[in-house]
Design a protein around this motif. Structure first.
Motif, PDB file in Angstrom:
ATOM      1  N   ILE A 127      69.916  18.789  25.139  1.00 46.54           N
ATOM      2  CA  ILE A 127      68.853  18.350  26.054  1.00 46.54           C
ATOM      3  C   ILE A 127      67.699  19.341  25.942  1.00 46.54           C
ATOM      4  O   ILE A 127      67.919  20.516  25.637  1.00 46.54           O
ATOM      5  CB  ILE A 127      69.424  18.259  27.494  1.00 46.54           C
ATOM      6  CG1 ILE A 127      68.394  17.680  28.469  1.00 46.54           C
ATOM      7  CG2 ILE A 127      69.928  19.609  27.984  1.00 46.54           C
ATOM      8  CD1 ILE A 127      68.968  17.346  29.837  1.00 46.54           C
ATOM      9  N   ALA A 128      66.479  18.865  26.200  1.00 44.01           N
ATOM     10  CA  ALA A 128      65.312  19.757  26.145  1.00 44.01           C
ATOM     11  C   ALA A 128      65.424  20.821  27.241  1.00 44.01           C
ATOM     12  O   ALA A 128      65.815  20.518  28.368  1.00 44.01           O
ATOM     13  CB  ALA A 128      64.035  18.954  26.334  1.00 44.01           C
ATOM     14  N   GLY A 129      65.081  22.066  26.895  1.00 47.55           N
ATOM     15  CA  GLY A 129      65.230  23.188  27.820  1.00 47.55           C
ATOM     16  C   GLY A 129      64.482  23.014  29.122  1.00 47.55           C
ATOM     17  O   GLY A 129      65.018  23.293  30.201  1.00 47.55           O
ATOM     18  N   ASP A 130      63.219  22.516  29.058  1.00 48.23           N
ATOM     19  CA  ASP A 130      62.437  22.412  30.297  1.00 48.23           C
ATOM     20  C   ASP A 130      62.967  21.310  31.209  1.00 48.23           C
ATOM     21  O   ASP A 130      63.026  21.478  32.427  1.00 48.23           O
ATOM     22  CB  ASP A 130      60.944  22.220  29.991  1.00 48.23           C
ATOM     23  CG  ASP A 130      60.683  21.075  29.031  1.00 48.23           C
ATOM     24  OD1 ASP A 130      61.659  20.504  28.516  1.00 48.23           O
ATOM     25  OD2 ASP A 130      59.500  20.745  28.794  1.00 48.23           O
ATOM     26  N   LEU A 131      63.419  20.207  30.611  1.00 49.15           N
ATOM     27  CA  LEU A 131      63.979  19.113  31.407  1.00 49.15           C
ATOM     28  C   LEU A 131      65.266  19.571  32.104  1.00 49.15           C
ATOM     29  O   LEU A 131      65.486  19.309  33.293  1.00 49.15           O
ATOM     30  CB  LEU A 131      64.275  17.912  30.491  1.00 49.15           C
ATOM     31  CG  LEU A 131      64.961  16.716  31.149  1.00 49.15           C
ATOM     32  CD1 LEU A 131      64.115  16.153  32.273  1.00 49.15           C
ATOM     33  CD2 LEU A 131      65.261  15.620  30.120  1.00 49.15           C
ATOM     34  N   PHE A 132      66.086  20.291  31.354  1.00 44.28           N
ATOM     35  CA  PHE A 132      67.346  20.780  31.897  1.00 44.28           C
ATOM     36  C   PHE A 132      67.095  21.743  33.065  1.00 44.28           C
ATOM     37  O   PHE A 132      67.701  21.629  34.129  1.00 44.28           O
ATOM     38  CB  PHE A 132      68.141  21.467  30.783  1.00 44.28           C
ATOM     39  CG  PHE A 132      69.521  21.896  31.179  1.00 44.28           C
ATOM     40  CD1 PHE A 132      70.431  20.981  31.690  1.00 44.28           C
ATOM     41  CD2 PHE A 132      69.915  23.214  31.039  1.00 44.28           C
ATOM     42  CE1 PHE A 132      71.713  21.375  32.057  1.00 44.28           C
ATOM     43  CE2 PHE A 132      71.197  23.614  31.403  1.00 44.28           C
ATOM     44  CZ  PHE A 132      72.086  22.695  31.910  1.00 44.28           C
ATOM     45  N   ALA A 133      66.138  22.667  32.866  1.00 49.27           N
ATOM     46  CA  ALA A 133      65.833  23.655  33.903  1.00 49.27           C
ATOM     47  C   ALA A 133      65.348  22.964  35.175  1.00 49.27           C
ATOM     48  O   ALA A 133      65.755  23.316  36.287  1.00 49.27           O
ATOM     49  CB  ALA A 133      64.791  24.647  33.400  1.00 49.27           C
ATOM     50  N   THR A 134      64.465  21.965  35.023  1.00 46.96           N
ATOM     51  CA  THR A 134      63.945  21.247  36.185  1.00 46.96           C
ATOM     52  C   THR A 134      65.068  20.520  36.907  1.00 46.96           C
ATOM     53  O   THR A 134      65.220  20.627  38.129  1.00 46.96           O
ATOM     54  CB  THR A 134      62.875  20.217  35.745  1.00 46.96           C
ATOM     55  OG1 THR A 134      61.916  20.901  34.961  1.00 46.96           O
ATOM     56  CG2 THR A 134      62.217  19.571  36.929  1.00 46.96           C
ATOM     57  N   ALA A 135      65.882  19.789  36.133  1.00 46.26           N
ATOM     58  CA  ALA A 135      66.956  18.996  36.733  1.00 46.26           C
ATOM     59  C   ALA A 135      67.928  19.896  37.503  1.00 46.26           C
ATOM     60  O   ALA A 135      68.313  19.583  38.637  1.00 46.26           O
ATOM     61  CB  ALA A 135      67.691  18.223  35.642  1.00 46.26           C
ATOM     62  N   VAL A 136      68.289  21.020  36.906  1.00 45.98           N
ATOM     63  CA  VAL A 136      69.238  21.920  37.569  1.00 45.98           C
ATOM     64  C   VAL A 136      68.628  22.490  38.846  1.00 45.98           C
ATOM     65  O   VAL A 136      69.279  22.531  39.895  1.00 45.98           O
ATOM     66  CB  VAL A 136      69.688  23.046  36.606  1.00 45.98           C
ATOM     67  CG1 VAL A 136      70.439  24.133  37.367  1.00 45.98           C
ATOM     68  CG2 VAL A 136      70.570  22.482  35.501  1.00 45.98           C
ATOM     69  N   SER A 137      67.352  22.924  38.779  1.00 42.98           N
ATOM     70  CA  SER A 137      66.758  23.531  39.970  1.00 42.98           C
ATOM     71  C   SER A 137      66.630  22.492  41.093  1.00 42.98           C
ATOM     72  O   SER A 137      66.738  22.828  42.261  1.00 42.98           O
ATOM     73  CB  SER A 137      65.399  24.149  39.647  1.00 42.98           C
ATOM     74  OG  SER A 137      64.464  23.127  39.393  1.00 42.98           O
ATOM     75  N   GLN A 138      66.418  21.221  40.735  1.00 39.83           N
ATOM     76  CA  GLN A 138      66.293  20.181  41.761  1.00 39.83           C
ATOM     77  C   GLN A 138      67.584  19.954  42.539  1.00 39.83           C
ATOM     78  O   GLN A 138      67.548  19.636  43.719  1.00 39.83           O
ATOM     79  CB  GLN A 138      65.859  18.857  41.113  1.00 39.83           C
ATOM     80  CG  GLN A 138      64.399  18.835  40.713  1.00 39.83           C
ATOM     81  CD  GLN A 138      64.017  17.505  40.097  1.00 39.83           C
ATOM     82  OE1 GLN A 138      64.697  17.018  39.201  1.00 39.83           O
ATOM     83  NE2 GLN A 138      62.946  16.910  40.580  1.00 39.83           N
ATOM     84  N   VAL A 139      68.733  20.100  41.869  1.00 38.38           N
ATOM     85  CA  VAL A 139      69.990  19.857  42.590  1.00 38.38           C
ATOM     86  C   VAL A 139      70.597  21.135  43.157  1.00 38.38           C
ATOM     87  O   VAL A 139      71.218  21.110  44.211  1.00 38.38           O
ATOM     88  CB  VAL A 139      71.047  19.120  41.728  1.00 38.38           C
ATOM     89  CG1 VAL A 139      70.573  17.741  41.360  1.00 38.38           C
ATOM     90  CG2 VAL A 139      71.454  19.903  40.519  1.00 38.38           C
ATOM     91  N   ALA A 140      70.393  22.277  42.457  1.00 40.76           N
ATOM     92  CA  ALA A 140      71.055  23.516  42.882  1.00 40.76           C
ATOM     93  C   ALA A 140      70.666  23.899  44.309  1.00 40.76           C
ATOM     94  O   ALA A 140      71.441  24.536  45.024  1.00 40.76           O
ATOM     95  CB  ALA A 140      70.731  24.651  41.916  1.00 40.76           C
ATOM     96  N   VAL A 141      69.467  23.489  44.743  1.00 38.43           N
ATOM     97  CA  VAL A 141      68.984  23.842  46.076  1.00 38.43           C
ATOM     98  C   VAL A 141      69.894  23.287  47.182  1.00 38.43           C
ATOM     99  O   VAL A 141      70.012  23.870  48.250  1.00 38.43           O
ATOM    100  CB  VAL A 141      67.519  23.362  46.249  1.00 38.43           C
ATOM    101  CG1 VAL A 141      67.439  21.849  46.265  1.00 38.43           C
ATOM    102  CG2 VAL A 141      66.890  23.944  47.488  1.00 38.43           C
ATOM    103  N   ALA A 142      70.580  22.165  46.881  1.00 36.84           N
ATOM    104  CA  ALA A 142      71.422  21.532  47.907  1.00 36.84           C
ATOM    105  C   ALA A 142      72.852  22.052  47.892  1.00 36.84           C
ATOM    106  O   ALA A 142      73.672  21.646  48.709  1.00 36.84           O
ATOM    107  CB  ALA A 142      71.419  20.015  47.707  1.00 36.84           C
ATOM    108  N   ALA A 143      73.181  22.948  46.948  1.00 36.96           N
ATOM    109  CA  ALA A 143      74.552  23.437  46.852  1.00 36.96           C
ATOM    110  C   ALA A 143      74.885  24.330  48.040  1.00 36.96           C
ATOM    111  O   ALA A 143      74.015  25.000  48.585  1.00 36.96           O
ATOM    112  CB  ALA A 143      74.743  24.207  45.549  1.00 36.96           C
TER     113      ALA A 143
END
Lengths: 376, 219
Positions: A127-143
């Protein structure tokens, strides 16, 4: 051992592996970063028995060799160096680091019982690095952050063919992001649960990488590992045990009212109004007509209200949220407009992005937020 | 870590003079340079010691430990029974649970534990002499200041008394009463608290953790 390396390259390499340094090691060797120099490459590694990090750095190696040095100290030294070539060499039982006019000597740690790092699991896709970073940061906040519920401190990654779904929840909110990735095997179906903090740090560091390769150890194996690799850097992490709660049924399929607001406007209003209360005290929102009224504070305490104009359709609704959780959700959106969809004041609301006020909602990211109760 | 068991006499000179008569004792020389002299019982503390930085000079039957302040520990060894050294490595350190902070968080999320209809006003409510752990309101809307301790002692009552004195000068808040909340409360502290009109509340950490905080959840 003797080599010369560019400071920035060394700093990047050391910074990447330093994430996997143990803070409370069971053996002192886990406090070290292992440096192996051979044929124009430095191989750096660190391991805390759960997460391992490796990086390769180009260097001018005049004499190969392997040393283990204090990781914390190496990080501090490299960070403080001027932007000049760095010469590193082993003199007896000390390592000298020379850069410009600065010179450091570090004692070496005994590398004899340094554990073997786990291999990067077989690649499953990329997966593209920037897309992966964005996707992870969007969900990690709710952990969740409560270690007494370890399953909720993780990000759940669900892979089905070319679709990857990331999800995290602390039971008060749920964030779900769907992305397309390039699967190496056409019929792949797998899932993984990774500590949110670990995944977030790794994805953030891989932001500038063109493609991130993701490796998964085969299910049924003894060790459940996930690995991320990109541009000379590798990280492996043991997966969390336990079953992530089924969450798809929590996402409501329909709504009784929908509001659309500019993210920046709403965020500013939330920040202003919640000044008067503790960050965990309910922020009350009333949607009706084409206005949203925000209120905080009750009774004899300080109070604040603000009214902003919105696009609103459906039944008027009064609802209250934890202001921090609401801000987290708004922050996670990539688009300029937020769509808030409601079913009832006691039921969760769904936040999703819209590029334009009138455009349809982007369903690739959804942030489900449970309202708070408040006395009328 | 070097551990020596020996019959010794010890003389200390510095801020005062002290002497340990001849007896069998345990001498510890730690990697940080400190020297500690222990007897077999009496206290968990050493009988005498020199904290780092200090230097140890060893002669055949005497050890001389000195520090920069000019303090001196003179150990005369009459007979050595054992002398061992071990590499202990780096210690991961003692991990303490932040019990007070945890209790504060748990109670702030569940003020209904104290009484029905009680609500949180603020955690760490600031006063001029420091923050009160919790400021809450009882069912009738009156303010209550709560000081949370792991062990409730006289100190805690005194501290809360000072806070209450200040809080009650604020007409917006007054009258404010106080509650001392702790996992255990000493009898003397109870008596003093009763005298000052402060209530005592015993907190059960595990039970508190198990109680649902009442916030609506997704699942």
């Amino acid at each position: 051992m003797r080599f010369t390396v560019e400071r920035d390259l060394l700093a990047d390499g050391v910074g990447w592996v330093a994430r996997s340094l143990s803070t409370r090691p069971i053996t002192p060797v886990l406090l070290g970063i292992l440096i192996r120099a051979e044929s124009a490459q430095l191989h750096l590694s660190a391991f805390d028995l759960e997460v391992s990090g490796r990086s390769q750095v180009e260097a001018d190696v005049s004499e190969g060799g392997t040393v283990l040095v204090s990781g914390r100290l190496l990080v501090e030294i490299v960070r403080s160096l001027p932007n000049k070539p760095v010469e590193v060499r082993l003199d007896g039982s000390k390592v000298s680091v020379i850069c410009g006019s600065a010179r450091f000597t570090l004692p070496i740690l005994t590398a004899g019982d340094y554990p073997t790092l786990p291999e990067m699991p077989a690649a499953a896709g990329s997966i593209a690095g920037d897309l992966f970073a964005t996707a992870v940061s969007q969900v990690a906040v709710a952990a969740g952050r409560d270690d007494s519920l370890p399953v909720l401190t993780g990000v759940h990654v669900d892979i089905e063919k070319d679709r990857m779904t990331l999800a995290a929840t602390d039971r008060y909110r749920l964030a779900v992001r769907e992305v397309l990735w390039t699967n190496d095997r056409p019929d792949i179906a797998a899932s993984a649960l990774i500590r949110a903090r670990t995944l977030f740090d790794a994805a953030k560091a891989l932001h500038g990488t063109k493609t991130v390769t993701i490796g998964l150890s085969p299910t049924g194996g003894t060790e459940h590992l996930i690995g991320f690799a990109g541009e000379g850097r590798i990280m492996t992490s043991r997966m969390l045990d336990g079953t992530f709660p089924p969450y798809r049924h929590l996402l409501p399929s329909e709504s009784s009212s929908v509001a659309v607001v500019e993210v920046a406007t709403l965020m500013d209003a939330v920040r202003r109004v919640s000044v008067v209360t503790d960050k965990t005290v309910p922020l009350r929102l009333s949607f009706s007509g084409d206005a949203l009224r925000l209120e905080a504070g009750t009774g004899e305490d300080a109070q604040a209200t603000e009214e902003i104009s919105i696009n609103f359709e459906g039944d008027p609704i009064n609802i209250a949220f934890n202001p921090t959780y609401l801000t987290d959700g708004l922050n996670a959106l990539e688009e300029s407009y937020v769509q808030l969809a409601f079913t009832a004041s006691g039921k969760p609301a769904v936040l999703s992005g819209r590029t334009e006020k009138e455009s349809g909602a982007e369903n690739s990211y959804r942030y489900l937020l449970m309202p708070m109760r408040y006395p009328n | 870590m070097r551990v020596v068991i020996a019959r010794c006499t010890v003389e200390y000179s510095g801020r005062l003079s002290a002497r340990l008569e001849e007896a069998t004792r345990l001498l510890m020389v730690k990697a940080d340079g400190s020297v500690l002299i222990h007897s077999d019982g009496g206290s968990y503390k050493p009988l005498n010691w020199m904290s780092p930085p200090c230097t140890l000079r060893e002669d055949e039957a005497t050890w001389e430990v000195t520090n920069k302040a000019g303090e001196r520990l003179l150990i005369t060894l009459h007979e050595i029974f054992s002398d061992h050294a071990h590499e202990l490595g780096i210690d991961p350190g003692l991990v303490k649970d932040g019990v007070e902070a945890q209790l504060q968080l748990l109670l702030s999320e569940r003020p209904q534990v104290i009484g029905d209809g009680w609500t949180l006003v603020r955690r760490e409510h600031m006063t001029a002499i420091g923050p009160v752990d919790l400021l809450v309101r009882d069912a009738n809307g009156r303010h209550v200041a709560i000081e949370i301790k792991r062990r409730g002692e006289i100190d805690g009552v005194e501290q809360l008394t000072r806070y209450l004195d200040l809080l009650n000068r604020d007409p917006q808040l007054a009258p404010v009463r106080g509650i001392l909340a702790a996992q255990e409360i000493k009898p003397q502290a109870r008596v003093l608290a009763a005298d000052r009109g402060i209530d005592c509340l015993i907190l059960d950490y595990d039970a508190l953790k198990g109680i649902d905080d009442g916030r609506p959840r997704l699942f």
